[in-house]
Design a protein around this motif. Structure first.
Motif, short mmCIF file in Angstrom:
data_model
loop_
_atom_site.label_atom_id
_atom_site.label_comp_id
_atom_site.label_asym_id
_atom_site.label_seq_id
_atom_site.Cartn_x
_atom_site.Cartn_y
_atom_site.Cartn_z
N VAL A 1 23.63 17.25 -33.81
CA VAL A 1 24.77 17.60 -34.23
C VAL A 1 25.40 18.21 -32.90
O VAL A 1 24.66 18.91 -32.01
CB VAL A 1 24.91 18.88 -35.15
N GLY A 2 26.54 17.75 -32.52
CA GLY A 2 27.19 17.81 -31.12
C GLY A 2 26.72 17.09 -30.06
O GLY A 2 27.42 17.18 -28.82
N GLY A 3 25.79 16.02 -30.09
CA GLY A 3 25.72 15.09 -29.17
C GLY A 3 24.12 15.26 -28.83
O GLY A 3 23.32 16.31 -29.01
N GLY A 4 23.66 14.11 -28.16
CA GLY A 4 22.20 14.26 -27.52
C GLY A 4 21.21 13.71 -28.68
O GLY A 4 21.43 13.79 -29.43
N ARG A 5 20.00 13.42 -28.13
CA ARG A 5 19.06 12.77 -28.91
C ARG A 5 18.11 13.79 -29.36
O ARG A 5 17.76 14.62 -28.66
CB ARG A 5 18.13 11.64 -28.01
N ASP B 1 28.81 8.57 -39.26
CA ASP B 1 29.20 8.84 -37.90
C ASP B 1 29.05 10.06 -37.40
O ASP B 1 28.91 10.29 -36.04
CB ASP B 1 30.63 8.07 -37.49
N PHE B 2 29.26 10.86 -38.13
CA PHE B 2 28.98 12.52 -38.03
C PHE B 2 27.92 12.83 -37.08
O PHE B 2 27.77 13.41 -35.98
CB PHE B 2 29.22 13.48 -39.15
N CYS B 3 26.79 12.27 -37.49
CA CYS B 3 25.49 12.50 -36.46
C CYS B 3 24.74 11.36 -37.09
O CYS B 3 24.02 11.26 -37.89
CB CYS B 3 24.79 13.83 -36.94
N ALA B 4 24.47 10.35 -36.03
CA ALA B 4 23.66 9.22 -36.35
C ALA B 4 22.32 9.38 -36.51
O ALA B 4 21.61 10.54 -35.88
CB ALA B 4 23.95 8.17 -35.21
#
Length: 633
Positions: free
Chosen positions: A505-509, A497-500
Motif C-alpha cells: 500500500v502506497g507503492g513499492g514491491r 488497482d488500489f494495491c496490485a
C-alpha cells in the motif's frame, strides 16, 4: 350417556395433545391431530383450533394459520383474541401486511377488540413490507382507541420509519420509547443509526453511537452464561488469553464496549474480524514490542489497535478488499482530511445540482487526481453503497454480504439513487470524524506497512518483535465472493488497482522470497486462500491439506519473527457438515504445525458454547482458541 362421556373425553384428550404440540412448536403434529378428530368424528372446539393456530403461527406457517381461522368461521366457531393475534403475528416475518391489516380490521366484526398485541403485530408486518405510511395509520388508530404501544410496537414503528428513510420520525419514536420507560434495545437503536446514516445526519449518528454501544453491551451480558473457558499454561498469560476470548464473544464485531471510542473500527463491515477489545487485550501480552505484524490483517483491527498502543505495525493479506479496508481504517497513507472533505462537498453539490445518481458519482470520483484522496473517496463510496442496503445497521450478516451485494438496494436491483447525495456526504463526514478520533488516540504517529501477497512467501527486511493474528478458520468463510462483489460495485478496476498483487500500500514491491516471483503476478481467484470453505466441501483429504497450509504460513511467521518473539493466534474450529457446527477441531493441528516449524507452545485458552439451542448466537456455536507461541532464542 356413555357415548356422550366418551365424546367428552375425546375432546379433552385431543385438546390436551394439540396444546402440547403448541408448546413444543410441533405444528405438523397439531394439524394431523385436527385431521384425526374429523376421522373419529370428535367435534373441534375453540381450544383445539386456537392451539393449532398458535402452533402454526409460532413456526411461521401463516398459510396454515389463516386456513384454520377460515375453517373456524365456516364451522361457526368464533375465533378468540389469542387465535387472531397468533395469526396476525405469523404474517409479520413473511411481510404479508395486507392480510395482517385486513384481519385486524375484521376483528370488531368477530366481536373482538384489537389489543396492543394485535396492533403491534400488524405494525410489524408493515415494517417488513416497508409500508411506513400504513404503519403510521395504525399508530394513529391505536391512539384513537387508547391502546398504548408496547416494546415490540415501538421497535416496529422505528423500523418502519428507518426503512422508509424517515429519520426524524424514527428519532421521535425512539424518544417516545424512552419516555415510556421501555429499554431502548438494540433493534430500535441500530435502526435509528441506520436511517440517520442514510440521511446524511452524521452528527446524530455520533450522538446515538454511545447509546448503541450501551444497549449492545447490555444484550451481550445475557449471553455470559452460555460459554465456558479452559486454558493451559502460566496464569499471567492465560488470564489475558481467556479475557480476549470473552471479549470476542461478548462484545461482538465491530462494536467497542460502552464508554470506548469506536475509532475507525467497523466503518466498513468486513466479512470477519477480530473484536477490537480482544486485540487490545492481546497487546497487553507484548508491552515491550515495538513492531507487531498481523499476517491475516483483514480489515485492520490489529493494525488500528497497534497504532493506538504506539506500535509500528505490519499487515499482510491476499484479498484486495481486505487491503482496501485495512489501509483506510489504519490511516496508512495519512489522508489529508481537509482536501478530502473539500472534494467530497464538491461531489455532493454536483450530485444535488444535476440530480444525478450513483453512476455519476462513480464517474466523477474516477476523474479525480489519483492518490490517497481519490482512494478515500472510493472507500467512502463503497461504505455508502453497502449502507444503502443495510437498513438495520449491524443486523445484516456480513457473512451473507457477498452473495447479493451487487444486487442490493431498491426493488429494481440497485442502490436507491435518491440516497446518493445525503448518504455520500454523511459517510464522508463520519469517516473524517472517525479518522480524527484515531489520530487523537495515538500516542505518536505510527508507521503502517501493508502488503498484498500470500504471507507464505513473505520475507521482511527486518523481523518483527511480535505477531498477533487471526488466520482463516478451516472451511468457514469464502473471502473471494465479497471481494468480487465489491469490485463490481465500485466498477472498472478500482479495487484491484488500489494495491496490485505483490505490491505494498502506497507503492513499492512487497517483500517476498526471490524464488517465488510467480506469486507476485498471480490474480486473486477462488481457491487461493488458506482454508477456503469450498475446498472443505470438495476435498476428501481436506484435513491433510489444512495441516500443510498451517505448516506453510507458520513457517513464514517463524521466519519473520525475531528470536525470543511471540506469536499469538486466534483460531476457530471449522465446519465439517454445516456452517456453524464447528466440528473440525483446529487446536491440535495448529499446535502440532507450530511446533514442527520451530515454535514452542507457551499457553492455550479455549472458549466453548455450553448450548446448541437455536437462539444461541451463531458466533457462540463454534469453539474458538487462543494459542501463544514463542520463537526460541
Amino acid at each position: 350417556m356413555m357415548l356422550k362421556q366418551h365424546e367428552a373425553m375425546g375432546k379433552v384428550t385431543f385438546s390436551a395433545c394439540v396444546s402440547a404440540c403448541e408448546k413444543c412448536r410441533k405444528w405438523q403434529y397439531a394439524v394431523d391431530l385436527l385431521s384425526q378428530m374429523d376421522r373419529k368424528r370428535v367435534a373441534k372446539n375453540l381450544i383445539t383450533y386456537g392451539a393449532c393456530i398458535s402452533a402454526c403461527a409460532a413456526c411461521g406457517q401463516w398459510e396454515q394459520s389463516l386456513g384454520l381461522l377460515h375453517d373456524m368461521r365456516s364451522a361457526e366457531i368464533f375465533p378468540d383474541l389469542v387465535a387472531c393475534n397468533a395469526c396476525i403475528t405469523s404474517f409479520a416475518p413473511q411481510a404479508q401486511w395486507q392480510l395482517a391489516v385486513g384481519l385486524l380490521q375484521d376483528m370488531p366484526g368477530l366481536r373482538l377488540n384489537p389489543d396492543v398485541i394485535s396492533f403491534s403485530a400488524a405494525v410489524g408486518s408493515c415494517e417488513e413490507s416497508r409500508q411506513w405510511q400504513q404503519a403510521l395509520h395504525l399508530y394513529e388508530q391505536m391512539r384513537r382507541q387508547s391502546v398504548r404501544l408496547d416494546d415490540f410496537g415501538h421497535n416496529a414503528l422505528i423500523g418502519a420509519y428507518s426503512r422508509a428513510g424517515k429519520w426524524d420520525l424514527a428519532l421521535q419514536m425512539l424518544s417516545l420509547k424512552r419516555s415510556s420507560r421501555y429499554p431502548v434495545g438494540v433493534h430500535a437503536c441500530s435502526a435509528s443509526v441506520s436511517v440517520c446514516e442514510r440521511a446524511g445526519r452524521w452528527q446524530e449518528v455520533l450522538q446515538l453511537w454511545p447509546t448503541l454501544q450501551q444497549v449492545q453491551e447490555e444484550a451481550n451480558r445475557e449471553d455470559g452464561e452460555l460459554y465456558e473457558l479452559h486454558s493451559v499454561g502460566p496464569e499471567d498469560i492465560t488470564r489475558h488469553l481467556e479475557r480476549a476470548l470473552e471479549l470476542q464473544w461478548l462484545v461482538g464485531y465491530p462494536f467497542l464496549a460502552a464508554g470506548q471510542d469506536q475509532l475507525t473500527h467497523g466503518f466498513y463491515k468486513y466479512i470477519a474480524g477480530m473484536q477490537a477489545l480482544c486485540a487490545r487485550e492481546l497487546y497487553r501480552l507484548v508491552p515491550e514490542s515495538k513492531t507487531v505484524m498481523d499476517m491475516f490483517c483483514g480489515s485492520g483491527t490489529v493494525l488500528v489497535e497497534g497504532c493506538v498502543a504506539g506500535k509500528h505495525v505490519v499487515g499482510c493479506d491476499v484479498s484486495p478488499l481486505a487491503l482496501f479496508a485495512a489501509a483506510h481504517h489504519a490511516d496508512a497513507r495519512h489522508l489529508d482530511l481537509e482536501i478530502f472533505l473539500k472534494r467530497s462537498r464538491a461531489l455532493t453539490h454536483a450530485l444535488r445540482l444535476k440530480r444525478q445518481s450513483w453512476d455519476f458519482l462513480r464517474c466523477q470520483i474516477a476523474c479525480q487526481e489519483p492518490g490517497p484522496v481519490q482512494d478515500a473517496l472510493h472507500f467512502v463510496l463503497l461504505v455508502a453503497l453497502t449502507r444503502a442496503r443495510d437498513r438495520t445497521y449491524l443486523h445484516t450478516s456480513s457473512k451473507e454480504w457477498g452473495k447479493d451485494e451487487a444486487n442490493a438496494g431498491s426493488s429494481d436491483g440497485g442502490p436507491e439513487d435518491d440516497l446518493a447525495p445525503s448518504l455520500f456526504h454523511g459517510m464522508s463526514q463520519l469517516f473524517a470524524a472517525r479518522v480524527r478520533s484515531l489520530r487523537a488516540a495515538m500516542p505518536r504517529r505510527s508507521q503502517v506497512q501493508i502488503h498484498r501477497c500470500d504471507n507464505r512467501v513473505l520475507q521482511l527486511q527486518e523481523p518483527v518483535d511480535s505477531i498477533i493474528t487471526g488466520p482463516p478458520y478451516p472451511g468457514v468463510y469464502d473471502y473471494h465472493a465479497p471481494a468480487s462483489a465489491t469490485a463490481d460495485l465500485l466498477g472498472a478496476q478500482v479495487l484491484y488497482d488500489f494495491c496490485a498483487p505483490g505490491r505494498s500500500v502506497g507503492g513499492g514491491r512487497a517483500p517476498t522470497l526471490e524464488d517465488h516471483l510467480d506469486h507476485l503476478s498471480s490474480q486473486y481467484a477462488p481457491g487461493r486462500e488458506i482454508g477456503q470453505n469450498s475446498q472443505l466441501r470438495e476435498a476428501s483429504d481436506y484435513a491433510s491439506k489444512w495441516r500443510a497450509e498451517q505448516e506453510a504460513w507458520l513457517a513464514s511467521a517463524c521466519r519473520n519473527l525475531r528470536s525470543g518473539g511471540t506469536a499469538t493466534l486466534m483460531i476457530g474450529d471449522g465446519d465439517r457438515f454445516a456452517v456453524g457446527d464447528g466440528k473440525f477441531d483446529n487446536l491440535k493441528p495448529t499446535v502440532e504445525a507450530a511446533e514442527k516449524v520451530g515454535f514452542r507452545l507457551l499457553a492455550t485458552a479455549s472458549i466453548i458454547g455450553k448450548s446448541r439451542h437455536p437462539t444461541q448466537p451463531r458466533g457462540m456455536k463454534r469453539t474458538e482458541h487462543m494459542v501463544h507461541l514463542l520463537k526460541p532464542g
